[in-house]
Scaffold this active site. Structure first.
Site, PDB file in Angstrom:
ATOM      1  CE  LYS A  37      -0.263  -0.287   5.044  1.00  0.00           C
ATOM      2  NZ  LYS A  37      -1.047  -0.813   6.173  1.00  0.00           N
ATOM      3  CE1 TYR A  39      13.511  31.228   7.503  1.00  0.00           C
ATOM      4  CE2 TYR A  39      13.623  28.887   6.957  1.00  0.00           C
ATOM      5  CZ  TYR A  39      13.395  30.210   6.577  1.00  0.00           C
ATOM      6  OH  TYR A  39      13.051  30.490   5.284  1.00  0.00           O
TER       7      TYR A  39
END
Ligand SMILES: *Cc1c(COP(=O)(O)O)cnc(C)c1O
Length: 347
Positions: free
Chosen positions: A33, A242
């Protein structure tokens, strides 16, 4: 080349399937899957078919259609989500076997495609998919009289061998399926490792094929190498990235690499995971950006053109730990910007 190189060893996937198959005396299917856990369902399934896999499991009928196109007629394709409204043509045309999850799905399938094979998914305690014991008791005679191919259920805690829910679900599944004449399947990767009483007639591993826990003896499947775009010297007192979350009190060298959270390198691993230059660990320095990582390479005499974030020294589970998630999420998040290179014949 400005993007990472993701090296996927299909021979290792096949070897992991064979190793899991060897742990049981019963048939072993393969769960493919989510595009083969992010590694390309067609390539993974074709390699597994060559290794001898005859039964596959996918999440949705749409995935089943893609898989049928890759495998051709023959192999059995089972669909966990069962027979949803709108699935009828796909189930018929691609010859899929829906795992019926409810009385409603059973009615839909038997009315639309009375001769088409189906499985039944039972809920043995996870409360996610599958018929409750009362639904099953009411439908059992009818469903057993038709082209019933498989009865399955799923364990909620199979990665924790001592968890009491494993024995409880085993008892519940055994009680619900006592005396049936079709194959039964309870175990995914974790259940295979719990021992033979969990194996029934068919096991269906997913994550272990792709090198993930709880199959700790798996052969590594992935190597992910990221190109260094730029290297700079950072002086004491300066910060990186950041939020200025990484600082240094000594002169440091920082390499900036071409991958970020948009490529599945989850932001939470900032300041925690390592990049590897051969055998040398280089810690992430600062936050993960969308397209970039910053890495402390001060201890390297020479900065190579690429550093590895996945490989022999750091598995998907190690990276997952740094990001406070699981290997499954790392695998299925691997982005579309990497250059993918497959080892092993996927034709
Ligand atoms: C995903 C899934 C599997 C495979 O589980 P792994 O832990 O990846 O081996 C098996 N059965 C069901 C119902 C699943 O959803």
């Amino acid at each position: 080349m400005g993007t990472g190189l993701l090296d996927i060893d299909l021979d290792a996937v096949a070897a992991n399937w064979a190793a899991l198959d060897a742990k049981t005396a019963v048939e072993t299917a393969a769960v493919v899957k989510a595009d083969g856990y992010g590694l390309d369902i067609a390539k993974v399934a074709r390699r597994l078919a060559r290794a001898g896999v005859r039964r596959y499991f996918v999440a949705t009928a749409e995935e089943g259609v893609t898989l049928r196109a890759a495998l051709g007629a023959g192999p059995e394709i089972n669909v966990f989500s069962g027979h949803m409204a709108g699935d009828c043509d796909m189930i018929r045309d691609a010859g899929l076997i829906p795992m019926l999850n409810s009385a409603e799905q059973a009615r839909r399938h038997r009315q639309a495609l009375p001769d088409a094979a189906y499985g039944v998914q039972l809920d043995s305690g996870m409360n996610r998919l599958g018929m409750e014991p009362a639904d099953w008791a009411a439908l059992r005679d009818d469903l057993e009289a038709g082209p019933l191919a498989l009865i399955m259920s799923h364990l909620a805690c199979s990665d924790a061998p001592g968890h009491p829910q494993n024995a409880a679900q085993l008892a519940s599944f055994s009680a619900m399926t006592d005396g049936v004449s079709v194959p039964r399947s309870l175990s995914a990767t974790g259940g295979i490792l719990l021992g033979p009483e969990f194996h029934f007639e068919l096991c269906r591993p997913g994550i272990g094929l792709y090198g993930g826990a709880p199959f700790v003896d798996a052969r590594p499947v992935l190597r992910l190498s990221l190109p260094v775009i730029q290297v700079r010297d950072v002086a004491p007192g300066e910060t990186v990235g950041y939020g200025a979350t990484w600082g240094t009190e000594r002169p440091a060298r920082i390499a900036t690499l071409a991958a970020g959270y948009a490529d599945g390198l989850i932001r939470k691993m900032g300041n925690r995971a390592n990049l590897w230059a051969g055998n040398i660990a280089c810690p992430l320095a600062g936050r993960v950006s969308m397209d970039l990582l910053t890495v402390d390479v001060s201890q390297l005499d020479e900065v190579p053109e690429h550093l590895d974030i996945l490989g022999p020294h750091q598995s998907v589970d190690d990276v997952a730990d740094a990001a406070e998630t699981i290997g499954y999420e790392i695998l299925t998040s691997l982005g579309s910007r990497y250059t993918r290179q497959y080892r092993g014949d996927a034709s």
